[in-house]
Design a protein around this motif. Structure first.
Motif, PDB file in Angstrom:
ATOM      1  N   TYR A 181       9.388  13.377  -2.737  1.00  0.00           N
ATOM      2  CA  TYR A 181       9.722  14.724  -3.193  1.00  0.00           C
ATOM      3  C   TYR A 181       8.445  15.489  -3.493  1.00  0.00           C
ATOM      4  O   TYR A 181       7.384  14.902  -3.738  1.00  0.00           O
ATOM      5  N   ASN A 182       8.557  16.803  -3.417  1.00  0.00           N
ATOM      6  CA  ASN A 182       7.432  17.682  -3.736  1.00  0.00           C
ATOM      7  C   ASN A 182       7.522  18.095  -5.197  1.00  0.00           C
ATOM      8  O   ASN A 182       8.569  18.542  -5.657  1.00  0.00           O
ATOM      9  N   GLU A 183       6.416  17.940  -5.896  1.00  0.00           N
ATOM     10  CA  GLU A 183       6.347  18.319  -7.301  1.00  0.00           C
ATOM     11  C   GLU A 183       5.034  19.061  -7.527  1.00  0.00           C
ATOM     12  O   GLU A 183       3.958  18.499  -7.350  1.00  0.00           O
ATOM     13  N   LYS A 184       5.173  20.336  -7.885  1.00  0.00           N
ATOM     14  CA  LYS A 184       4.007  21.209  -8.008  1.00  0.00           C
ATOM     15  C   LYS A 184       3.275  21.222  -6.672  1.00  0.00           C
ATOM     16  O   LYS A 184       3.802  21.669  -5.677  1.00  0.00           O
ATOM     17  N   THR A 244      23.319   8.108  -1.552  1.00  0.00           N
ATOM     18  CA  THR A 244      22.520   8.213  -2.771  1.00  0.00           C
ATOM     19  C   THR A 244      22.973   9.431  -3.564  1.00  0.00           C
ATOM     20  O   THR A 244      23.454  10.413  -3.001  1.00  0.00           O
ATOM     21  N   SER A 245      22.796   9.335  -4.880  1.00  0.00           N
ATOM     22  CA  SER A 245      23.225  10.429  -5.750  1.00  0.00           C
ATOM     23  C   SER A 245      22.316  10.495  -6.971  1.00  0.00           C
ATOM     24  O   SER A 245      21.527   9.580  -7.231  1.00  0.00           O
ATOM     25  N   ILE A 246      22.457  11.576  -7.720  1.00  0.00           N
ATOM     26  CA  ILE A 246      21.722  11.744  -8.973  1.00  0.00           C
ATOM     27  C   ILE A 246      22.731  11.881 -10.097  1.00  0.00           C
ATOM     28  O   ILE A 246      23.627  12.733 -10.052  1.00  0.00           O
ATOM     29  N   LEU A 247      22.601  11.019 -11.103  1.00  0.00           N
ATOM     30  CA  LEU A 247      23.505  11.021 -12.252  1.00  0.00           C
ATOM     31  C   LEU A 247      22.666  11.003 -13.527  1.00  0.00           C
ATOM     32  O   LEU A 247      21.850  10.096 -13.719  1.00  0.00           O
ATOM     33  N   ASN A 248      22.861  12.013 -14.362  1.00  0.00           N
ATOM     34  CA  ASN A 248      22.110  12.127 -15.624  1.00  0.00           C
ATOM     35  C   ASN A 248      20.601  12.023 -15.397  1.00  0.00           C
ATOM     36  O   ASN A 248      19.887  11.357 -16.151  1.00  0.00           O
ATOM     37  N   GLY A 249      20.137  12.668 -14.317  1.00  0.00           N
ATOM     38  CA  GLY A 249      18.707  12.708 -14.036  1.00  0.00           C
ATOM     39  C   GLY A 249      18.136  11.428 -13.462  1.00  0.00           C
ATOM     40  O   GLY A 249      16.915  11.262 -13.394  1.00  0.00           O
ATOM     41  N   LYS A 250      19.009  10.507 -13.032  1.00  0.00           N
ATOM     42  CA  LYS A 250      18.544   9.242 -12.469  1.00  0.00           C
ATOM     43  C   LYS A 250      19.083   9.044 -11.056  1.00  0.00           C
ATOM     44  O   LYS A 250      20.128   9.580 -10.689  1.00  0.00           O
ATOM     45  N   TYR A 251      18.345   8.238 -10.274  1.00  0.00           N
ATOM     46  CA  TYR A 251      18.659   7.990  -8.863  1.00  0.00           C
ATOM     47  C   TYR A 251      19.609   6.794  -8.734  1.00  0.00           C
ATOM     48  O   TYR A 251      19.366   5.734  -9.304  1.00  0.00           O
ATOM     49  N   TYR A 252      20.681   6.980  -7.951  1.00  0.00           N
ATOM     50  CA  TYR A 252      21.644   5.909  -7.704  1.00  0.00           C
ATOM     51  C   TYR A 252      21.800   5.697  -6.197  1.00  0.00           C
ATOM     52  O   TYR A 252      21.767   6.651  -5.416  1.00  0.00           O
ATOM     53  N   LYS A 253      21.988   4.438  -5.825  1.00  0.00           N
ATOM     54  CA  LYS A 253      22.170   4.059  -4.418  1.00  0.00           C
ATOM     55  C   LYS A 253      23.416   3.197  -4.313  1.00  0.00           C
ATOM     56  O   LYS A 253      23.539   2.199  -5.020  1.00  0.00           O
ATOM     57  N   ILE A 254      24.361   3.596  -3.456  1.00  0.00           N
ATOM     58  CA  ILE A 254      25.634   2.894  -3.322  1.00  0.00           C
ATOM     59  C   ILE A 254      25.858   2.546  -1.858  1.00  0.00           C
ATOM     60  O   ILE A 254      25.812   3.424  -0.988  1.00  0.00           O
ATOM     61  N   LYS A 255      26.126   1.271  -1.564  1.00  0.00           N
ATOM     62  CA  LYS A 255      26.405   0.858  -0.190  1.00  0.00           C
ATOM     63  C   LYS A 255      27.818   1.278   0.216  1.00  0.00           C
ATOM     64  O   LYS A 255      28.727   1.328  -0.616  1.00  0.00           O
ATOM     65  N   PHE A 256      27.992   1.548   1.527  1.00  0.00           N
ATOM     66  CA  PHE A 256      29.314   1.882   2.035  1.00  0.00           C
ATOM     67  C   PHE A 256      30.251   0.692   1.852  1.00  0.00           C
ATOM     68  O   PHE A 256      29.865  -0.455   2.075  1.00  0.00           O
ATOM     69  N   ASP A 257      31.481   0.971   1.456  1.00  0.00           N
ATOM     70  CA  ASP A 257      32.498  -0.084   1.381  1.00  0.00           C
ATOM     71  C   ASP A 257      32.885  -0.496   2.794  1.00  0.00           C
ATOM     72  O   ASP A 257      33.119   0.350   3.654  1.00  0.00           O
ATOM     73  N   LYS A 258      32.939  -1.792   3.013  1.00  0.00           N
ATOM     74  CA  LYS A 258      33.269  -2.311   4.351  1.00  0.00           C
ATOM     75  C   LYS A 258      34.624  -3.033   4.331  1.00  0.00           C
ATOM     76  O   LYS A 258      35.042  -3.571   3.328  1.00  0.00           O
ATOM     77  N   HIS A 265      17.426   2.370 -11.967  1.00  0.00           N
ATOM     78  CA  HIS A 265      17.742   3.756 -11.648  1.00  0.00           C
ATOM     79  C   HIS A 265      16.569   4.623 -12.117  1.00  0.00           C
ATOM     80  O   HIS A 265      16.456   4.945 -13.296  1.00  0.00           O
ATOM     81  N   VAL A 266      15.695   4.968 -11.183  1.00  0.00           N
ATOM     82  CA  VAL A 266      14.479   5.686 -11.548  1.00  0.00           C
ATOM     83  C   VAL A 266      14.809   7.122 -11.939  1.00  0.00           C
ATOM     84  O   VAL A 266      15.799   7.699 -11.481  1.00  0.00           O
ATOM     85  N   ASP A 267      13.969   7.680 -12.785  1.00  0.00           N
ATOM     86  CA  ASP A 267      14.142   9.064 -13.234  1.00  0.00           C
ATOM     87  C   ASP A 267      13.796  10.029 -12.113  1.00  0.00           C
ATOM     88  O   ASP A 267      12.833   9.831 -11.370  1.00  0.00           O
ATOM     89  N   MET A 268      14.585  11.083 -11.990  1.00  0.00           N
ATOM     90  CA  MET A 268      14.320  12.159 -11.060  1.00  0.00           C
ATOM     91  C   MET A 268      13.898  13.378 -11.875  1.00  0.00           C
ATOM     92  O   MET A 268      14.724  13.982 -12.575  1.00  0.00           O
ATOM     93  N   PRO A 269      12.611  13.728 -11.867  1.00  0.00           N
ATOM     94  CA  PRO A 269      12.149  14.837 -12.706  1.00  0.00           C
ATOM     95  C   PRO A 269      12.793  16.162 -12.321  1.00  0.00           C
ATOM     96  O   PRO A 269      13.200  16.366 -11.170  1.00  0.00           O
ATOM     97  N   GLY A 270      12.893  17.073 -13.273  1.00  0.00           N
ATOM     98  CA  GLY A 270      13.399  18.402 -12.979  1.00  0.00           C
ATOM     99  C   GLY A 270      12.348  19.224 -12.257  1.00  0.00           C
ATOM    100  O   GLY A 270      11.153  18.928 -12.308  1.00  0.00           O
TER     101      GLY A 270
END
Length: 292
Positions: A37-40, A278-292, A16-21
């Protein structure tokens, strides 16, 4: 003969990689592997499986007009302002290579709305600049201005197997190009194009106060799908199979409207990708597959 038991390789723990502020314009690739993403002043790309970070060479955010991930591979297309020209580029994240494709048109400071749509099957790329549409084919040797005018804020879509564009004109009617054809769908509400599947079925959202209340399609076999509550357009995703996914951020759940199967996620909703959310939790990147 002798039976040999081969142990299964242990699955690697998901990183879960960090997503900078302070970042903006976050885009997720078709399989969720890469994010940009764009940063500066930089356009950054992160490989979410190993955390490797790269920046697109000779590109700053001031000159970046629009960027997209292709819907079927980890390749980016983007529009860059250079010497009063609007140039179309691609960027291969695996090879870390940037390639200029073609010049679209001259740049004007009055331009505000940009978009890119591409078909992997036909090899055609359409570029939208305000109310104008430009087309370049697989040979990418010339650009043709498509003789249609649409509303500045309206999105365009491509029929996957044909060189046809679906668009909304200034009178809120839905049309297809080549040949020009009006889409005759009965609705008492204003509509918005949501997507097109691999069977060339077009999906429209019926709107109330700018939000989607139900979904209709160009197929007479598919019934109107009513939503349980008014939903933002960004919270609806139509995939190439014609499945319709709706995000409810208040419950952290994605519902597929045809099967009613639910996928739960944690954190703040970021975006859909082809097979999940995909979502961001506690500043980290999460990826969840659809339930089938």
């Amino acid at each position: 003969m002798k039976q040999v038991n081969v142990p299964k390789p242990k699955a690697k723990a998901e990183l879960h990689v960090d997503m900078p502020g302070g970042i903006n314009d976050i885009l997720v690739s078709y399989d969720g592997k890469f994010i940009t993403y764009n940063e500066k002043n930089l356009v950054n790309i992160v490989n979410t499986t190993n955390g490797e970070k790269q920046s697109i060479e000779n590109l700053n955010t001031e000159d970046l007009l629009k960027s997209i991930w292709l819907p079927d591979r980890n390749l980016m297309l983007f529009l860059q302002k250079e010497s009063n020209k609007i140039n179309l580029y691609n960027y291969d994240v695996e090879k870390k290579s940037k390639q200029r494709i073609i010049t679209i048109t001259n740049y004007l400071s009055t331009y505000k709305d940009f978009n890119i749509k591409s078909s992997a099957i036909t090899g055609v790329i359409y570029v939208k600049i305000d109310s104008m549409i430009y087309r370049t084919d697989i040979n990418q040797t010339k650009v043709i201005e498509v003789p249609i005018r649409i509303k500045d804020s309206t999105d365009i879509f491509i029929i996957p197997t044909k060189d046809r564009v679906v668009y909304e004109d200034v009178k809120n009617s839905i049309y297809l190009t080549q040949p020009k054809e009006k889409l005759n769908i009965k609705s008492d509400s204003q509509t918005k194009i949501l997507g097109v599947d691999d069977e060339s079925i077009i999906y429209l959202g019926e709107l109330k106060d700018g939000k989607v209340i139900s979904i209709i399609s160009s197929s007479p076999k598919k019934e109107r799908l009513k939503l349980t509550k008014e939903t933002e357009i960004k919270d609806i995703f139509v995939n190439n199979k014609g499945e319709v996914f709706v995000n409810d951020s208040s419950k952290n759940v994605i519902t597929e409207l045809l099967s009613l199967k639910e996928t739960k996620y944690e954190g703040s909703f970021l975006s859909f990708y082809n097979n999940g959310v995909t979502s961001i939790l506690n500043g980290k990147y999460y990826k969840i597959k659809f339930d089938k």
